[in-house]
Design an enzyme around this catalytic site. Sequence first.
Site: not given
Length: 492
Positions: A14, A259-262
């Site tokens: 991505y 960040s991808k996590r949040h």
Amino acid sequence: MSVRVRFAPSPTGYVHLGSLRTALYDYMFAKKQGGSYVLRIEDTDQTRLVDDAIDNLIQAFEWADIMHDEGPFMENGKLVQRGDYGPYIQSERLDTYRPYVDQLLASGHAYYCFCSKERLDEVREANKAKGIISGYDGHCRNIPYEEAKKRAEAGESYVVRLKMPEDRELVFEDMVRGTVKMNTNDSDDQVLLKADGFPTYHMAVVVDDHLMGITHMIRGEEWLPSTPKQILLYEALGWEMPKIAHLSNILNTEKKKLSKRHDSVAVEDFRKKGYLPEALINFLALVGWSPEGEDEIMTLEEMTEKFSFDRVSKSGGVFDIQKLNWMNNQYIKNADPDRLAKLAVPYLIEAGYFNEDGVEGHLDWVKRIVQLVKEHLEYMAQVTDHFPLFVGDEVKITDDSALEMIRMDHVETLVDALIKTFNAAESFSAEDVKAMFKEVQKETGIKGKNLFMCTRIAVTGQEHGPDLMETIAILGKETVIKRMKYAVSNYK
Ligand code: GLU
């Protein structure tokens, strides 16, 4: 020498917003200087490869319209490469790197390392216990070159490491950060060639930037610690180092790294929600760069004209979704009506308003509704919120104040007059409807709120909404008449 700027992503499946911004700055900087913008795929880390990743990456940039002059392109579903410095995919260049690794070994700037994984793990554990972060302990640094070479040729497994000089201060000019000083003691002996014969990022990036005639490298601040190693490689190989800029991270509104996590970080997510590419590009450019002047809404050409690293901020720019939504709304309001209608279609299909076969027949209807409601759209996926109003012959009236109005004495007279006038109408544009309202007003003496709001409630069930004349025109004579009849007979 003409400017050549590269964007060198590793295909991870991505495209992060930060990568798109880096590519955008690469592009603007190159174009402003009349130079070339090169896309190079850094896929030497075989553990991180994702199927179709290159394809996805190119598609994301095609969508954003940040297109490179050289590198890989998709043509009729096939990957092709264009430019005089190819191949532009590192895994297709593996033979290129080895001679330079050998040169570094022979000149003593690099050395063979035979340490086993177990030994390296032990070193790491021991370091950890002592609270040292730095990795390799230099165990193989002093094996004489000839002896090491023989061991390697005899088939012993090895990696090649860069011999970092001890305690040397390296100073470089960063186009964003100014003068940066780093000490070699803060880096360990970086692996340049892995046991599988693949170069690491550090080796490949230097060789390729040099061979591809790159004059400027622009990248994220996470690559700052790799700069001393690269300076030493350029020095050891006797090459001139490109100029360099490290961009600060994009932060979220809590001032933490996006960040991808949040956070939503994939360009694809924004495409899917229906952000217009030119709005996202305009917005991203301003996350960390502040051009002279007050204008915020700018085309890529206008931004390119103004772009310079002098006004790129050292501190991280904030990704404020409210601002993006505001900006996207500005772009939506000004977008070509046919384009907007086409952009709305997939969301309406998904919501079940029609299917693929019905697109052609609905396009005009979609276009009119989108034009009517576009000022309320922050992104195109929201379009479905506005469509329930336009389907069905029955309206639900639930608000007490709306119910109170529909029950007013004059409503029956009003609806009868409207139905009579509408029925007699030959054409039914918003203009026509407006004229008919005037007629009804004259005829019945009903005006103002009693006329317009009561009709709106009878037709839509709501007290507020988009322009009434156009709403009625879009709904069409029959539906409007059915709805008004339904409202008076069901809510009286
Ligand atoms: N391949 C690196 C990345 O994934 C490129 C860093 C650089 O631009 O030097 O971001």
